[in-house]
Structures are given as structure tokens and as C-alpha cells.
Design a protein around this motif. Structure first.
Motif, mmCIF file in Angstrom:
data_model
loop_
_atom_site.group_PDB
_atom_site.id
_atom_site.type_symbol
_atom_site.label_atom_id
_atom_site.label_comp_id
_atom_site.label_asym_id
_atom_site.label_seq_id
_atom_site.Cartn_x
_atom_site.Cartn_y
_atom_site.Cartn_z
ATOM 1 N N ASN A 58 2.257 8.515 -6.212
ATOM 2 C CA ASN A 58 3.568 8.075 -5.961
ATOM 3 C C ASN A 58 4.480 7.773 -6.938
ATOM 4 O O ASN A 58 4.300 7.060 -7.782
ATOM 5 C CB ASN A 58 3.735 6.985 -4.927
ATOM 6 N N ASN B 222 5.942 10.005 5.303
ATOM 7 C CA ASN B 222 5.277 10.331 6.331
ATOM 8 C C ASN B 222 4.209 8.916 6.725
ATOM 9 O O ASN B 222 3.191 9.119 7.598
ATOM 10 C CB ASN B 222 4.195 11.454 6.533
ATOM 11 N N ARG B 223 4.479 7.955 5.824
ATOM 12 C CA ARG B 223 3.584 6.424 6.118
ATOM 13 C C ARG B 223 4.529 5.527 6.446
ATOM 14 O O ARG B 223 5.826 5.503 6.339
ATOM 15 C CB ARG B 223 3.050 6.347 4.753
ATOM 16 N N ALA B 224 3.956 4.481 7.241
ATOM 17 C CA ALA B 224 4.763 3.364 7.840
ATOM 18 C C ALA B 224 4.063 2.254 7.380
ATOM 19 O O ALA B 224 2.867 2.052 7.480
ATOM 20 C CB ALA B 224 5.171 3.585 9.111
ATOM 21 N N ALA B 225 4.799 0.971 7.382
ATOM 22 C CA ALA B 225 4.100 -0.229 7.218
ATOM 23 C C ALA B 225 5.104 -1.543 7.478
ATOM 24 O O ALA B 225 6.179 -1.266 7.492
ATOM 25 C CB ALA B 225 3.487 -0.383 5.576
ATOM 26 N N SER C 57 0.719 -1.260 0.010
ATOM 27 C CA SER C 57 0.095 0.189 -0.039
ATOM 28 C C SER C 57 0.807 1.286 0.105
ATOM 29 O O SER C 57 0.284 2.530 -0.180
ATOM 30 C CB SER C 57 -0.927 0.026 1.193
ATOM 31 N N LEU C 58 2.215 1.038 0.184
ATOM 32 C CA LEU C 58 2.833 2.355 0.293
ATOM 33 C C LEU C 58 3.126 2.851 -1.244
ATOM 34 O O LEU C 58 3.765 3.974 -1.415
ATOM 35 C CB LEU C 58 4.363 2.020 0.921
ATOM 36 N N ASP D 157 14.095 5.929 2.172
ATOM 37 C CA ASP D 157 13.347 4.909 2.917
ATOM 38 C C ASP D 157 14.225 4.618 4.243
ATOM 39 O O ASP D 157 15.352 4.632 4.057
ATOM 40 C CB ASP D 157 13.130 3.670 2.069
ATOM 41 N N THR E 295 1.548 4.112 -3.961
ATOM 42 C CA THR E 295 0.108 4.556 -4.568
ATOM 43 C C THR E 295 0.175 5.270 -5.812
ATOM 44 O O THR E 295 1.344 5.306 -6.284
ATOM 45 C CB THR E 295 -0.182 5.560 -3.415
ATOM 46 N N VAL F 162 9.544 2.622 6.771
ATOM 47 C CA VAL F 162 8.930 4.193 6.733
ATOM 48 C C VAL F 162 9.249 4.885 5.665
ATOM 49 O O VAL F 162 10.452 4.979 4.991
ATOM 50 C CB VAL F 162 9.547 4.936 8.049
ATOM 51 N N ARG F 163 8.240 5.340 4.819
ATOM 52 C CA ARG F 163 8.370 6.173 3.577
ATOM 53 C C ARG F 163 7.578 7.371 3.699
ATOM 54 O O ARG F 163 6.431 7.455 3.522
ATOM 55 C CB ARG F 163 7.875 5.174 2.350
#
Length: 418
Positions: free
Chosen positions: A96, A256-259, A90-91, A280, A93, A253-254
Motif C-alpha cells: 500500500n 475493496n477491504r474493510a475493517a 491490517s489495512l 476512505d 499493508t 472501507v478502503r
């Protein structure tokens, strides 16, 4: 009925001291009666029965967590199966843009070489030298060709993305390739130098890197190349994980998003193994996953390691031997779990949320063929608890075993004494 301890002792003494066949038979009858009256409820059990679990769920005094019993159905299985939806992918998108690992950024150090005809701007007339000290411009004059080669001092890209080049001024280079920067310098030297040719190389690449930390053999910066390394490649370049892939979590961590996911999933499912992007951050964590089994399973209470990226409920039960034929109630296999509030809401539960999540108990009827299809869809989570309920006849079975253990030697002795 309660038997006084003195009465029990007298009955056992009568049995042990009886020498005749009559007294032995009477003694055996007394021992059997003693065991019955002593209370079968005192016999040990490996877990509760289905009735015990269901009755406690309905009793508000005995159920302070207010857990709910959810029977497996196609709808419930579909909701639980959706929880295994890939999250690392989902990172990437739609908004992106594709990553380029050959771009110059702030902090990079560039080496710049200028080739000029005749006497160059960057060398004295007729000179023929090389850089003697760090920071000096080194120039080499090739007499046979009339070409002067000048090596500019290492040039660091400023925080604003610019560099300063003699005779060319301050140029913005952030986001450009080395070839584009060379072309820009060449353009700015037109009219100042004779047919200048420029070569630019990234000597110290800071912007096209990924930071890898945690349980890897060589944590630090990993420079990305135009080969477009994937996340598992980056872990491998950092020396590889210290622990098995299924016990290694990779947190990405990419921006402001994380998975996160386990390394085994990255290595097994290409769609999850995204291409690493400059900037990253990967944190590799040793996090062994396991589930616990209690009750009348084929194996005694045990903690079972996952050992694979994913384990279904069917696989989890099979690994411990399934329900034990002589003790289990196959109508009642329970899965105890703290669910996420989102899943609990989709299930229609109104149970209060605890710090660990929403307590839920799922019941599978293993006497129903449909359940075997549903348990294949349901993923087991780390720290789940499985309970195979005891059959209601389990105590009677144990009572018979106890009677047989105590009485058989006495019968044999009485037979020999005849």
C-alpha cells in the motif's frame, strides 16, 4: 416421601394452637419435619451447579446445540487472546503506497492564474480589465511593470484526469500536485508567451476527501490536508461522535477491504489510529457493548456495560463482585460464547456451526492460582454470558435460612409465654 396437604394443614394447626411449652416444642419439630419432607429441591436457586452444566453437556437429548466444555489452559488462553489482534491496522499493508493529500484528481476544480510580460495571450492588446462574468478570462495589465495577470475560468478535472488550457492544449493532471501542473502549463506556453509564470490552486477538492457517515454531528465530506489526518481526527472534524467512544464503532472501507474497531481503541492505541487516505469511507455506528452475568456472583443477574475499549475475563468477574462466598462454587466459573469457526477449529472442536457461530462453554477454576493469570489474558466479547455456578451446599444453606426464619419467632414467642 410425599406429605398429603391435609396432613400438612393439621400439623401447622397443631403448632399454631398449642399453648403449652410441650405443644410448642412438638409443633416446632413438626414444622421442621414438614419442611424436610416437603422437599428441599423446591427451594429457589439463582443458577445451576457445576454438576448440572457438565452433565447436560454430555447428554445429547438435553444439549441440542452440542456445545462443548473447554477447560482453561495456557494454550486455550493464548488462542483466545489472539482474537484481540488489531484489525484496522491490517489495512496498511506493505504493498500500500504512502498516501498524498495534495494530489489532483477527477472532479477537482482548479483556479489557474497566468502572469505574462507585455501583452499576454489571454488578454487583448493594451486591455486592462477583470472578469465581468463567470467563465470569462479576467486580465489585469500593470502598466508600471509591464506584467499582465490573467485568471482563467474555474477548470474542472475531467473523468479521464485531463484539463483543457487555451494555447497549451489538453493536459493530463490527475495524480499531480498543483505545482507540477503549473510547471506543465508553463512548459506548454514556451514560445507562445513571454516568460509566462503560472499559479494553480485547488478551489474545490473532491479527490482528497473522506466520506464520514453515521453517528457523527456533521456527516459528509472531510477534506484531507498535508497534515496527514488520522482516522480519529477525521471523526473529530466531522463534529465528533454522538456517543461515548467505547460504544462507538468505526467501520473503515478502503478500496475493496474493510475493517472496524471502537473509537476508544483509535484514541488509545496510536498504532490502530491509521492515517486517513483519500477515498476512505468511515461509517460511525452506535453499538453499545455489554456482557451478562448469572448465578452466584456477588451481584444479582445483571447486564454490565464495557465502558472501556477492552475488558478481560478477570475484570468482568471482578466488576460483579466475583463468586459470592456463601453461595458460589469457585471451581466453576463458566463463560458462554458463540465462537468464530476459525477459533473453534484452532481449539480442535467439531461442533456444528450455528447462524451465530460455534457454541462453546469455557470453564475456569478460580481455586487455582494459575486461572487468575489466564483470565487476565482472555478478552470478553460483547454479548458474552458469564455464569458463576452455585455450590452444591447452596440449597442446604437456604434451607437453614428458611428454618431459622420460620422457627426463630416461634421459639421467641414460646419463651415469652413460659
Amino acid at each position: 416421601m410425599i406429605v398429603h396437604p391435609k396432613q400438612r394443614a393439621a400439623m401447622l394447626t397443631n403448632f399454631l394452637t398449642g399453648s403449652s411449652r410441650y405443644s410448642s416444642v412438638v409443633g416446632l419439630s413438626q414444622v421442621a419435619l414438614l419442611l424436610i419432607l416437603g422437599g428441599c429441591s423446591a427451594l429457589p436457586d439463582s443458577g445451576p451447579t457445576e454438576r448440572s452444566v457438565l452433565s447436560e453437556a454430555r447428554d445429547t437429548k438435553r444439549n441440542p446445540l452440542d456445545f462443548a466444555i473447554v477447560h482453561l489452559s495456557p494454550r486455550v488462553a493464548a488462542i483466545l487472546a489472539a482474537e484481540v489482534t488489531p484489525i484496522v491496522s491490517s489495512l496498511d499493508t506493505a504493498d500500500n503506497p504512502p498516501a498524498h493529500n495534495d494530489r489532483i484528481g477527477a472532479g477537482d476544480v482548479l483556479t489557474i492564474t497566468v502572469f505574462e510580460l507585455g501583452n499576454g495571450l489571454f488578454s487583448s492588446s493594451g486591455s486592462m480589465s477583470t472578469a465581468g462574468q463567470s467563465g470569462d478570462i479576467g486580465a489585469i495589465s500593470h502598466g508600471t511593470t509591464g506584467v499582465t495577470t490573467s485568471n482563467l475560468p474555474p477548470t474542472e478535472v475531467e473523468a479521464d484526469g485531463t484539463i483543457a488550457i487555451p494555447y497549451a492544449g489538453r493536459l493530463h493532471v490527475s495524480g499531480l500536485t498543483p505545482q507540477q501542473v503549473a510547471s506543465s502549463i508553463r512548459t506548454h506556453l514556451i514560445g507562445k508567451s513571454q516568460n509566462a509564470e503560472v499559479m494553480v490552486r485547488i478551489a474545490s477538492d473532491i479527490s482528497n476527501t473522506v466520506i464520514v457517515s453515521g453517528a457523527v454531528h456533521h456527516p459528509g465530506r472531510v477534506v484531507l490536508s498535508t497534515a496527514q489526518e488520522r482516522l480519529s481526527d477525521v471523526v473529530a472534524i466531522a463534529g465528533g461522535a454522538m456517543y461515548p467512544p467505547e460504544d462507538t464503532q468505526v467501520q473503515v472501507v478502503r478500496g475493496n477491504r474493510a475493517a472496524e474497531t471502537d473509537l476508544g481503541t483509535l484514541e488509545t492505541y496510536p498504532a490502530e489510529d491509521l492515517r486517513a487516505r483519500p477515498g476512505d469511507r468511515l461509517h460511525v455506528v452506535y453499538q453499545p457493548r455489554s456482557y451478562t452475568v448469572f448465578g452466584a456472583a456477588g451481584r444479582q443477574a445483571t447486564e454490565v456495560r464495557f465502558e472501556t475499549p477492552h475488558v478481560s475475563l478477570a475484570e468482568a468477574l471482578a466488576r460483579v463482585g466475583g463468586p459470592a462466598d456463601e453461595r458460589a462454587d469457585p471451581n466453576a466459573a463458566f463463560l458462554f460464547r458463540f465462537e468464530t469457526p476459525e477459533t473453534a477449529r484452532r481449539l480442535g472442536l467439531t461442533t456444528a456451526i450455528t447462524p451465530k457461530g460455534v457454541p462453546v462453554v469455557y470453564q475456569a477454576d478460580l481455586m487455582s492460582p494459575t486461572s487468575y493469570f489466564l483470565t487476565q489474558q482472555i478478552p470478553v466479547k460483547s454479548k458474552d454470558v458469564l455464569l458463576v455456578a452455585n455450590a452444591r451446599t447452596n440449597r442446604f444453606y437456604k434451607f437453614n435460612q428458611l428454618i431459622s426464619t420460620l422457627v426463630s419467632p416461634a421459639i421467641t414467642a414460646a419463651w415469652i409465654a413460659k
